[in-house]
Design a protein around this motif. Structure first.
Motif, PDB file in Angstrom:
ATOM      1  N   CYS A   1       0.935  -1.234   0.015  1.00 31.25           N
ATOM      2  CA  CYS A   1       0.227  -0.065   0.128  1.00 31.25           C
ATOM      3  C   CYS A   1       0.953   1.164   0.012  1.00 31.25           C
ATOM      4  N   GLY A   2       0.996   1.977  -1.165  1.00 27.27           N
ATOM      5  CA  GLY A   2       1.964   3.209  -1.328  1.00 27.27           C
ATOM      6  C   GLY A   2       3.333   2.674  -1.085  1.00 27.27           C
ATOM      7  N   ASP A   3       4.142   3.162  -0.118  1.00 23.42           N
ATOM      8  CA  ASP A   3       5.328   2.943  -0.148  1.00 23.42           C
ATOM      9  C   ASP A   3       5.816   1.818   0.914  1.00 23.42           C
ATOM     10  N   THR A   4       4.700   1.206   1.421  1.00 16.74           N
ATOM     11  CA  THR A   4       4.765   0.285   2.477  1.00 16.74           C
ATOM     12  C   THR A   4       4.328  -1.185   2.209  1.00 16.74           C
ATOM     13  N   LEU A   5       5.285  -2.083   2.141  1.00 15.93           N
ATOM     14  CA  LEU A   5       5.336  -3.433   1.971  1.00 15.93           C
ATOM     15  C   LEU A   5       4.817  -4.171   3.255  1.00 15.93           C
ATOM     16  N   CYS A   6       3.612  -4.943   3.320  1.00 17.79           N
ATOM     17  CA  CYS A   6       3.091  -5.483   4.348  1.00 17.79           C
ATOM     18  C   CYS A   6       3.345  -7.149   4.368  1.00 17.79           C
ATOM     19  N   PHE A   7       3.922  -7.680   5.487  1.00 17.49           N
ATOM     20  CA  PHE A   7       3.983  -9.273   5.530  1.00 17.49           C
ATOM     21  C   PHE A   7       2.740  -9.402   6.477  1.00 17.49           C
ATOM     22  N   CYS A   8       1.710 -10.218   6.068  1.00 17.21           N
ATOM     23  CA  CYS A   8       0.556 -10.391   6.774  1.00 17.21           C
ATOM     24  C   CYS A   8       0.512 -11.776   7.237  1.00 17.21           C
ATOM     25  N   GLU A   9       0.331 -12.021   8.706  1.00 18.38           N
ATOM     26  CA  GLU A   9      -0.065 -13.455   9.426  1.00 18.38           C
ATOM     27  C   GLU A   9      -1.459 -13.224   9.449  1.00 18.38           C
ATOM     28  N   VAL A  10      -2.313 -14.201   9.039  1.00 15.18           N
ATOM     29  CA  VAL A  10      -3.793 -14.294   8.888  1.00 15.18           C
ATOM     30  C   VAL A  10      -4.068 -15.156  10.057  1.00 15.18           C
ATOM     31  N   LYS A  11      -4.779 -15.097  11.157  1.00 17.09           N
ATOM     32  CA  LYS A  11      -4.985 -15.815  12.239  1.00 17.09           C
ATOM     33  C   LYS A  11      -6.577 -15.875  12.173  1.00 17.09           C
ATOM     34  N   THR A  12      -7.266 -17.305  11.844  1.00 16.51           N
ATOM     35  CA  THR A  12      -8.725 -17.205  11.903  1.00 16.51           C
ATOM     36  C   THR A  12      -9.220 -18.091  13.098  1.00 16.51           C
ATOM     37  N   ARG A  13     -10.325 -17.640  13.549  1.00 18.14           N
ATOM     38  CA  ARG A  13     -10.768 -18.633  14.626  1.00 18.14           C
ATOM     39  C   ARG A  13     -12.440 -18.398  14.354  1.00 18.14           C
ATOM     40  N   LEU A  14     -13.170 -19.363  14.980  1.00 13.58           N
ATOM     41  CA  LEU A  14     -14.445 -19.455  14.908  1.00 13.58           C
ATOM     42  C   LEU A  14     -15.210 -18.583  15.546  1.00 13.58           C
ATOM     43  N   SER A  15     -14.437 -18.084  16.800  1.00 15.57           N
ATOM     44  CA  SER A  15     -14.869 -17.380  17.894  1.00 15.57           C
ATOM     45  C   SER A  15     -13.626 -16.828  18.778  1.00 15.57           C
TER      46      SER A  15
ATOM     47  N   ALA B   1      -7.982 -14.445  21.838  1.00 15.46           N
ATOM     48  CA  ALA B   1      -8.058 -13.449  20.590  1.00 15.46           C
ATOM     49  C   ALA B   1      -6.922 -14.025  19.509  1.00 15.46           C
ATOM     50  N   PRO B   2      -7.158 -14.240  18.571  1.00 14.64           N
ATOM     51  CA  PRO B   2      -6.470 -14.892  17.446  1.00 14.64           C
ATOM     52  C   PRO B   2      -4.848 -14.459  17.379  1.00 14.64           C
ATOM     53  N   HIS B   3      -4.770 -13.201  17.488  1.00 17.47           N
ATOM     54  CA  HIS B   3      -3.387 -12.576  17.322  1.00 17.47           C
ATOM     55  C   HIS B   3      -2.540 -13.202  18.700  1.00 17.47           C
ATOM     56  N   GLU B   4      -2.859 -13.514  19.659  1.00 19.24           N
ATOM     57  CA  GLU B   4      -2.352 -14.161  20.707  1.00 19.24           C
ATOM     58  C   GLU B   4      -1.530 -15.459  20.414  1.00 19.24           C
ATOM     59  N   ALA B   5      -1.920 -15.976  19.278  1.00 17.97           N
ATOM     60  CA  ALA B   5      -1.174 -17.247  18.907  1.00 17.97           C
ATOM     61  C   ALA B   5       0.214 -16.904  17.908  1.00 17.97           C
ATOM     62  N   VAL B   6       0.197 -15.551  17.711  1.00 17.16           N
ATOM     63  CA  VAL B   6       1.483 -15.438  17.080  1.00 17.16           C
ATOM     64  C   VAL B   6       2.557 -14.936  18.094  1.00 17.16           C
ATOM     65  N   ASN B   7       3.220 -15.876  18.545  1.00 18.44           N
ATOM     66  CA  ASN B   7       4.267 -15.737  19.376  1.00 18.44           C
ATOM     67  C   ASN B   7       5.667 -15.262  19.228  1.00 18.44           C
TER      68      ASN B   7
END
Length: 247
Positions: free
Chosen positions: A173-187, A192-198
């Motif tokens: 997006c513009g001058d920024t390159l993003c490396f995205c980790e996607v965390k999916t949960r049913l609930s 929170a899903p982001h807590e799994a990204v240790n």
């Protein structure tokens, strides 16, 4: 109660099973390699010895996969199944009638010793859970990709593989390159899903970013994001972690 150990040896989506000799109790039924623990012997050592004697292989043992107690008409056994890996040799027919490498889907074609029933059910459950998780993760990544596009990002890569990890989405997006980790949960019932990204996973993403730029200098800013997908809702956490914060 007789203490028995067995090896769950896996390779490329299959696991090793052995057919008992016809002249033994439960003859010609299928089972996992292993046998009785001798007096004063550790379970792991007994399993290594049995694999050496029965199959002519050396194995390393991992965590216990499951413990089962089963009562036969002639014996009651406490069976401890270890995850195991072959470190030397190829399985040979030294004691069994036959050996097979099978997938979980092929379990139904073989008659196993009754004590193995719970073991096989757990193997099948793992297979089902793994597939369900993959389907859920794929759906979350598609939703995350659409979210990014709606907000002006250009998705450059999906499921970008590196020697360190697989990056779910690389977008610009513009001058920024993003490396995205996607965390999916049913609930959010289990947090929170982001807590799994240790921290370990964060480090792998940072190494993956260096790998991405291995043959070129970055011509933009680099950012590490986490995109939570929970209950169909999306929460995009920009700059969720960065290289300096992990040192």
């Amino acid at each position: 109660m007789v203490e028995v150990v067995a090896a769950l040896i896996r390779d490329n989506g299959k696991f090793l099973i052995c057919q008992r000799p016809a002249h033994k109790a439960r003859g010609l039924l299928w089972e996992f390699a292993g046998g009785k623990i001798e007096e004063g012997e550790r379970g792991e050592d007994a399993l290594k010895r049995e694999c050496r004697e029965e199959l002519g292989i050396e194995v390393s043992t991992g965590e216990i996969f499951i413990e089962v107690t089963h009562k036969y008409p002639d014996i009651c056994v406490h069976l401890t199944v270890y995850n195991a890996r072959i470190t030397e040799g190829t399985p040979q027919l030294l004691e069994h009638a036959a050996l097979k490498w099978i997938t979980p889907e092929e379990i139904k074609f073989y008659n196993f010793c009754p004590a193995d029933d719970k073991i096989l059910k757990k193997i099948l459950k793992e297979r089902f859970d793994g597939r369900a998780k993959k389907i859920l993760g794929g759906k979350g990544e598609r939703l995350a990709g659409k979210h990014l596009k709606r907000h002006g990002y250009k998705v450059l890569e999906t499921n970008y593989r590196t020697p360190f990890c697989e990056v779910d989405i690389i977008a610009r997006c513009g001058d920024t390159l993003c490396f995205c980790e996607v965390k999916t949960r049913l609930s959010d019932s289990f947090g929170a899903p982001h807590e799994a990204v240790n921290v370990a996973k964060q480090n792998l993403y940072i190494r993956a970013a260096h790998y991405y730029f291995k043959n070129k200098e970055p011509d933009c800013n680099v950012r590490f994001d986490i995109i939570e997908v929970s209950g169909g809702k999306i929460n995009h956490i920009e700059n969720a972690f960065y290289e300096g914060m992990l040192k």
